[in-house]
Design an enzyme around this catalytic site. Structure first.
Site, PDB file in Angstrom:
ATOM      1  CG  HIS A 149      11.346 -37.360 -14.854  1.00 42.25           C
ATOM      2  ND1 HIS A 149      11.750 -38.970 -14.616  1.00 42.25           N
ATOM      3  CD2 HIS A 149      12.487 -36.941 -15.261  1.00 42.25           C
ATOM      4  CE1 HIS A 149      12.906 -39.070 -15.027  1.00 42.25           C
ATOM      5  NE2 HIS A 149      13.451 -38.161 -15.454  1.00 42.25           N
TER       6      HIS A 149
ATOM      7  CD  GLU B 225       5.206 -11.379 -12.002  1.00 45.29           C
ATOM      8  OE1 GLU B 225       5.393 -10.488 -10.828  1.00 45.29           O
ATOM      9  OE2 GLU B 225       6.068 -11.027 -12.850  1.00 45.29           O
TER      10      GLU B 225
ATOM     11  CE  LYS C  72       8.641  -3.010  -8.896  1.00 44.50           C
ATOM     12  NZ  LYS C  72       9.175  -3.784  -9.948  1.00 44.50           N
TER      13      LYS C  72
ATOM     14  CB  CYS D 248      -0.952  -0.048   1.290  1.00 44.40           C
ATOM     15  SG  CYS D 248      -2.064  -1.544   1.446  1.00 44.40           S
TER      16      CYS D 248
ATOM     17  CE  LYS E 126       9.158 -10.364 -14.818  1.00 45.78           C
ATOM     18  NZ  LYS E 126       9.076 -11.066 -13.350  1.00 45.78           N
TER      19      LYS E 126
ATOM     20  CD  GLU F 236      11.909 -13.270 -14.087  1.00 48.23           C
ATOM     21  OE1 GLU F 236      11.561 -12.175 -14.190  1.00 48.23           O
ATOM     22  OE2 GLU F 236      11.631 -13.860 -13.134  1.00 48.23           O
TER      23      GLU F 236
ATOM     24  CD1 TRP G 218      -2.737  -5.104  -3.827  1.00 42.09           C
ATOM     25  CD2 TRP G 218      -2.553  -6.408  -1.927  1.00 42.09           C
ATOM     26  NE1 TRP G 218      -2.625  -6.346  -4.364  1.00 42.09           N
ATOM     27  CE2 TRP G 218      -2.035  -7.225  -3.236  1.00 42.09           C
ATOM     28  CE3 TRP G 218      -2.157  -6.836  -0.814  1.00 42.09           C
ATOM     29  CZ2 TRP G 218      -2.003  -8.752  -3.097  1.00 42.09           C
ATOM     30  CZ3 TRP G 218      -1.820  -8.068  -0.655  1.00 42.09           C
ATOM     31  CH2 TRP G 218      -1.928  -9.055  -1.718  1.00 42.09           C
TER      32      TRP G 218
ATOM     33  CG  ASN H  13       1.224   1.290   3.687  1.00 41.39           C
ATOM     34  OD1 ASN H  13       0.054   1.462   3.437  1.00 41.39           O
ATOM     35  ND2 ASN H  13       2.264   1.692   3.177  1.00 41.39           N
ATOM     36  N   GLY H  14       0.193  -2.530   6.198  1.00 41.22           N
ATOM     37  CA  GLY H  14       0.734  -3.598   7.129  1.00 41.22           C
ATOM     38  C   GLY H  14      -0.284  -4.548   7.637  1.00 41.22           C
TER      39      GLY H  14
ATOM     40  NE  ARG I 275       5.347   2.106  -2.075  1.00 40.66           N
ATOM     41  CZ  ARG I 275       5.693   1.545  -0.780  1.00 40.66           C
ATOM     42  NH1 ARG I 275       5.052   0.840  -0.012  1.00 40.66           N
ATOM     43  NH2 ARG I 275       6.935   1.789  -0.499  1.00 40.66           N
TER      44      ARG I 275
END
Length: 604
Positions: free
Chosen positions: A499, A483, A599, A2, A480, A476, A74, A98-99, A27
């Protein structure tokens, strides 16, 4: 995650607050709001969705006042609704947070017994109600805030604004970052310096447990024990061009394109004509018998890549851990262990908690993009990656700059341990200096990659394959893609395909193969042929020699420049990023602020 802003100014606060919040959009958030005090009267405006919705609301319902706080939320506790949006207001106090408050249920029950009822689903409302209860007992705003903060368990960055107080903001931090900005007869508050960049370049970073009382004359800071504390005012220079889109449609596109330039900065910083430019406080790797690397998300995959490098070039055993699991696994830490923590923001909650878990038992080296961050301040050695502000939620240039920095660590380790000869060392330094040019060449494939991505955007599942150092890049690439395009994607070590995962392959599942023509090329191609034999649609990313040898039968091929084996991950990260970006653009998703993501993750 946030964002918090605050201002005690000489001008109307609302437009300044909204603009500062705009600089924190990177963020991630799902609602926003501001509160101001005008002639002693406290009022607020809140809206769900993008900041433009809050801006529209303020046109129709203006909010006057030269003192205010703002927030982008958020959602953690409670859905993203206007009712749950910050600031939370209880009688004469408004709070942004925030938190996560871990004991909010206990506090809420205690408040209910006193007749204070909640209206929202959030843990934050408990903070404002608790403060109101102290104010109702006759405490001053400063004392009410202090008593409230003392009862909170968990992680938080807080800002309090009070009715009747045109010249006071109380702030506190525990686990979540918070910075105080110093102006000329004005004072500011922000989650990070980016929010304050247009307002001031003079910033004080609150330390763990600090409480601050801001007035227009300045700030008084108290430490975790309640003692007055002197915190340094730092001059923070943020290049404004790095936090604007500069003609690009998205920040992510700009940041992918910036990689040759920022890599050149990082290489110039760490690589001299015949030596590495590293701090004198670097550990002596000849005395290190084990390295533990800890990170989250993309930074974790940078560590996975570095594991290959360090074990091959320096012969030091490397253990990599996801930060959120590290503490709870409680691994043994020996006296000759080096702990390396990698974080773009330097504020990642899980990574910071893991650092503190081993701080007394190992030497701490951090690789961060923000040298003033909590992780940097609590480390023995700090190596900045020099990527500049990264605004897109999906990390791109920070990833490749992390890799450059981790390679510098690797080369130093190899030299300390006598395993890299003078000739090989000179060649590695030369190859590092050629990287910006190679990334520029990789970017020339963008138009072709966009065409491939148009087809990928119609898929529901996509696989990425790679061997050796290409395995972390496969992971990665998949990360991406999911995301920002919301397409299910998985990365696999090529040899692991048979496998189990090969059962997923059919004509509807594109398989992206990362295969520079190196010592593992033939084995990767064999795995690729297994995919093609089962009707899989293969997109081969290789150099021209690799494509000439193995490109027949592939749905598409994407040519990368030839690169020495050690540095292939940096070059092949570029097409992986571009595939994700253009697939998301083709699907029409929110590239820079994908749903549900933030973020900087500052809660566990």
């Amino acid at each position: 995650m946030c964002g918090i802003v605050g201002i005690l100014g000489d001008h109307e606060a609302a437009p300044v607050l909204v603009e500062a919040l705009r600089r924190l959009e990177y963020r991630g958030y799902d609602s926003a709001g501001i509160a101001t005090v005008k002639d002693g009267v406290l009022d607020r405006r809140r809206a769900v969705g993008k900041l433009v919705n809050l801006s529209d609301l303020l046109v129709h319902e203006p909010l006057a006042g030269k003192s205010g706080i703002g927030h982008t939320r958020w959602a953690t506790h409670g859905a993203p609704t206007v009712m749950n949006a910050h600031p939370h207001k209880s009688g004469p106090v408004a709070v942004v947070h925030n938190g996560i408050i871990e004991n909010f249920k206990e506090l809420r029950e205690n408040l209910a017994e006193q007749g204070y009822t909640t209206e929202t689903e959030t843990d934050t409302e408990t903070i404002s109600l608790l403060t109101q209860s102290y104010l109702d007992q006759g405490l001053s705003p400063r004392d009410a805030a202090e008593q409230t903060i003392a009862r909170l368990d968990g992680a938080f960055a807080l800002a309090f604004l009070f009715e009747g107080e045109n010249d006071l903001i109380v702030a506190a931090r525990k686990g979540s970052p918070l910075a105080v900005g110093h102006g000329d007869g004005e004072m500011y508050l922000g989650s990070d310096a980016i929010a304050l960049a247009p307002l001031t370049d003079r910033v004080t970073y609150l330390e763990e447990g600090d409480r601050a009382e801001l007035t227009r004359e300045g700030v008084v800071i108290f430490d975790a024990e309640g003692r007055p504390a002197n915190r340094e005012i730092r001059k923070v220079m943020i290049d404004a061009t790095r936090i604007e889109k500069g003609g690009y449609k998205h920040f992510m596109a700009k940041e992918i394109a910036e990689q040759p330039a920022v890599l050149a900065d990082a290489v110039k910083h760490y690589v001299g004509d015949s030596a590495l430019n590293l701090p004198a406080s670097m550990p002596d790797f000849s005395k290190i018998d084990r390295i533990v690397m800890v990170a989250c998300g993309t930074a974790y995959l940078a560590c996975m890549t570095a594991k290959y490098w360090i074990e091959q070039l320096a012969e030091v055993p490397v253990e990599i851990d996801i930060a959120s699991e590290f503490r709870y696994r409680n691994p043994p830490i020996g006296p000759n262990t080096l702990a390396i923590f990698v974080s773009q923001s330097g504020e990642t909650a899980d990574t910071l908690a893991a650092l503190r878990h081993v701080a007394e038992r190992a030497q701490i080296l951090s690789v961060v993009n923000v040298p003033e961050s909590s992780i940097a301040r609590e480390s023995d050695v700090v190596l900045p990656i020099l990527a500049g502000a990264e605004i897109g939620v999906a990390s791109t240039k920070a990833f490749t700059c992390q890799l450059v920095t981790l390679m510098a660590i690797t080369l130093q380790a190899g030299r300390d341990r006598g395993l890299i000869s003078d000739a090989d060392f000179a060649e590695y330094l030369h190859d590092l200096k050629t990287l910006p040019g190679l990334l520029s060449q990789a970017l020339t494939a963008e138009e072709q990659i966009a065409a491939v991505s148009a087809k990928l955007s119609k898929a529901q599942d996509i696989l990425f394959l790679g061997r050796g150092q290409m395995y972390p890049i496969a992971l990665e690439g998949a990360l991406k893609l999911k995301e920002i395009s919301y397409i299910h994607a998985e990365g696999y070590a090529s040899g692991e395909l048979k496998h189990g995962p090969i059962a997923l392959v059919d004509e509807d599942v594109p398989v992206i193969v990362l295969a520079p023509k190196d010592g593992l090329f033939e084995k990767t191609v064999s795995n690729m042929q297994e995919v093609m034999a089962r009707g899989g649609r293969v997109i081969l990313i290789s150099d021209r020699a690799g494509i000439a040898e193995a490109g027949e039968g592939c749905e598409s091929t994407i040519a990368m420049p030839e690169v020495s084996n050690a540095f292939a991950p940096l070059v092949y990260a570029v097409p992986a990023q571009l595939l994700a970006y253009h697939t998301a653009v083709a699907k029409g998703t929110d590239v820079d602020q994908p749903r549900n993501l933030a973020k900087s993750v500052t809660v566990e």
